[in-house]
Design an enzyme around this catalytic site. Sequence first.
Site, PDB file in Angstrom:
ATOM      1  CG  HIS A 268      -2.057  -0.937   1.159  1.00 59.84           C
ATOM      2  ND1 HIS A 268      -2.853  -1.034   0.047  1.00 59.84           N
ATOM      3  CD2 HIS A 268      -2.546  -1.827   2.060  1.00 59.84           C
ATOM      4  CE1 HIS A 268      -3.788  -1.952   0.266  1.00 59.84           C
ATOM      5  NE2 HIS A 268      -3.615  -2.452   1.478  1.00 59.84           N
ATOM      6  CB  CYS A 317      -1.977   3.460  -5.151  1.00 58.40           C
ATOM      7  SG  CYS A 317      -2.889   2.004  -5.683  1.00 58.40           S
TER       8      CYS A 317
END
Length: 642
Positions: A268, A317
Site C-alpha cells: 500500500h 498507488c
Amino acid sequence: MKNMIRDIVIVQHPVSVYVPLNYKVTLSVRAEGTGILNYQWFKSSKEEVFGGTRADLIVTAQRSQLYICRVNDQFCNCVFSEWVKVKVLDIAKPGLPVAWRGEPHIAVHPAPQTVRQGERLTLSCTAFGIPTPHYQWYRNGHPLLGKTTDTLQIENAESDHRGTYLCYVSNVLEERWTEAADVEIVPSNQLTATDKVALLIGNLNYSHHPDLMAPTMDVHELANLLQQLGFRVVSLLDLTREEMLAAIDKFLLLLDRGVYALFYYAGHGYERLGRNYLVAVDAPQPYRPENCVCVQRVMRKMQERRTVLNVVLLDTCRTWYNQDCIASEIRPLVPMGNTVYGYATCENAEAYEVQDGGKSTGIFTKYLNKHILQPEKVTHILELVSEDLGRDPFVTGKQAVEIKHTLKEPRSLTDPIRTTGHTGELHMRDACWRQANELPRQKLLIFTCGVEVEVSFSALFSNVMVAFGTVKTTGPRAQDCTITLRSTPAMEDIFSSPGRSGEMDSLLLNNLVAENPDCSLRLCGLQKLQGSLVIKVDLHYTHMDRKLRLQESKQLDIGKPLVASCDLHRGQQAMVGQRPDGATAQSMGHSRISHSKQRPRQTLGQPGRPFTKRAECAAKVLTARSNEPGENDETEPQDFTS
C-alpha cells in the site's frame, strides 16, 4: 681428546608453517654432536623465548613471527638453525579437518572478477599448511612463469589476461587445486559497478487495512532475478515503520562511490504533495505521513552516498489528497545524473495486482521481471515495461507506468562488477548484509531410541525461513515414526490462511533442501527476534518390543538466523508469534507439504484472471495498493529517519 670432539651438525631444521589464529604448532630441530646438546629458541626480535630450551618448541600462534634455534655443547661450540616463519591468519571459519596433519588446506579461494583494461588484476589464495605450502598459478591450464606466491598480481591488465585461473598448492604431504576463477577484462570505457546492492520490501498483511496478495511472489521472483545480475539482495516481508527505517539504514551503510543501489517496494502507498509514501503494516487508520516512509527522503540519503546509480521501483498507488496544500520542502542535492524512478502507475492513479492461474502478481512487477535481465540501459528496460503494460487490456485506462530519471550515462543493471578491495570499515558494515542471507547449517539429531532426524533450512526471504525435518534412520526398535517441529519463541506463519498457502507451498517445493521431508515449519517475521531461536523436534514412534507409542524430544539452538542478526527491531517490544488480530503461529509438522489451491477472488472481466486494487476495497476484485488517509491529515512530512 680434542680430535674426538665432533662439530655440531643440524640434521633436521624447523619448517615454516601457515596456521589459523590460536592454533598450537610444534617447531622441531634435530642436531648431532658430542655430549649433551643444549637448545635455546629466539624470536625475530632476537629475544629468547621463555622456556624454549628443548628441541621441540610448542607455539600458540597469536601473530606472525620468525623463530630460530641455537644449539650448543659443553665445549663452547654452537650453531644456529635456519630462520622459520610461523604465519598466522585470523579467519572466522578456518574449516580445518578435525584430524588435520598439516596437508594444504585452502581457506580462501581466488574470486572471479571483472577488471578494466589497463588496471591491476589481483588474485589471492590462502592455504594453511605444515610446512607452509608452495604455490603455482595457472591460466587456461598453463603455468604462469614466476607466479609462485599466494597472490597473483598483474599490472596493466590486457585482453590477453582474460581467462580461467587456478592455483596449485602443495607441500611434502599433499597437493591441492583451488576453485576456478574466471577473469573478464573489459574495455576501459565500459561502465562498471564496484558493487550492486538491493533492498526489497513487500508489505501484505496489514493490521488496519486490507491485505494484499501479490507482494509475496513479486519480491521473491525479483530477488532471484537481481541475484542473477550480481546484486546482493535482502528481501523482507511485512515490516512495521520502525523495521522499514532500520532496514533502510542498514542498506544505506553499504552504499559508496561506484555502487549500484536498487530499492524496491510493493504494498500500500499513496502520493501527497509530490511526495510518495510507503505504508507500513502497523500504520493506523487513518494514517498520516509520520506513520509512513517518504520515498524522496530515502532517495536523498542514497544520493548522499555518492553512488553511481540509484534505482527506486515502486509498485504502489499514487492517489492524491489535500491537493491545495503547499508542498513541504525537501532540500535538493546538486544534480548528479544518477537517479531513476520507476513508478508502477502515473500520478493520481492506482496500481493493480492480478491473480492468474493461481499466482498473484503486481501488473508492473510482472512485466519488470520479464525484461530486467536484458543488457539494456535501465531506463530502456522501464520503457519496455511501460509498453507491455500499455498493451495489457485488463488495465487499459486504469494504470500507466511513469519513468523519471536524471541518468546521463547508459548504465544497465547488467553492467559487470569491477572488484575492488573493501576497506576494513566497509567490510564491517557489510557483515550485516552478508549475515542476512546466511542459513543455519543442517544438523543430524540422534534420539535415544536410535532414530536419526535431519533438520535443514531454506530461506524464502531474508526474514522468512523454513525448517525441514526428515527421518533418516528409524533405528532397530522404532517403527511408524512421525515428527513435528516447533520453535521457541513461537514465530508467526503469515501464510497459513487458505488464500496464501497455495503459493507458499509452491515456493516451498521449489526450495526444498531435503528430499521428501517429513515435516516443515515456516518461521516468519525473523526481524522481530531479540534472542536465539530454538527449534524443538518431537519424535513419536512405536516401540517394536513393548508395543507402546512413545515420544522423545530434542532441541536445536540456531541463534539469530538471517536478518535477525541485523537487529532491525531497534529495541521494540517484539510481538513474536502473534498478529494484532490474535492469530497464532502455525506449524506444518506431522505432514508432508500440502498442495492446496488458492481461492480466487471475485472476477471482473474474464474469468480466471481476477484483479485486486491495491487500495481499501477488499470487496472488489481489482485491488489497488493504496489507502486514502483522512482529510484531517495536514502534517508536514517527517524525515524518514526521525
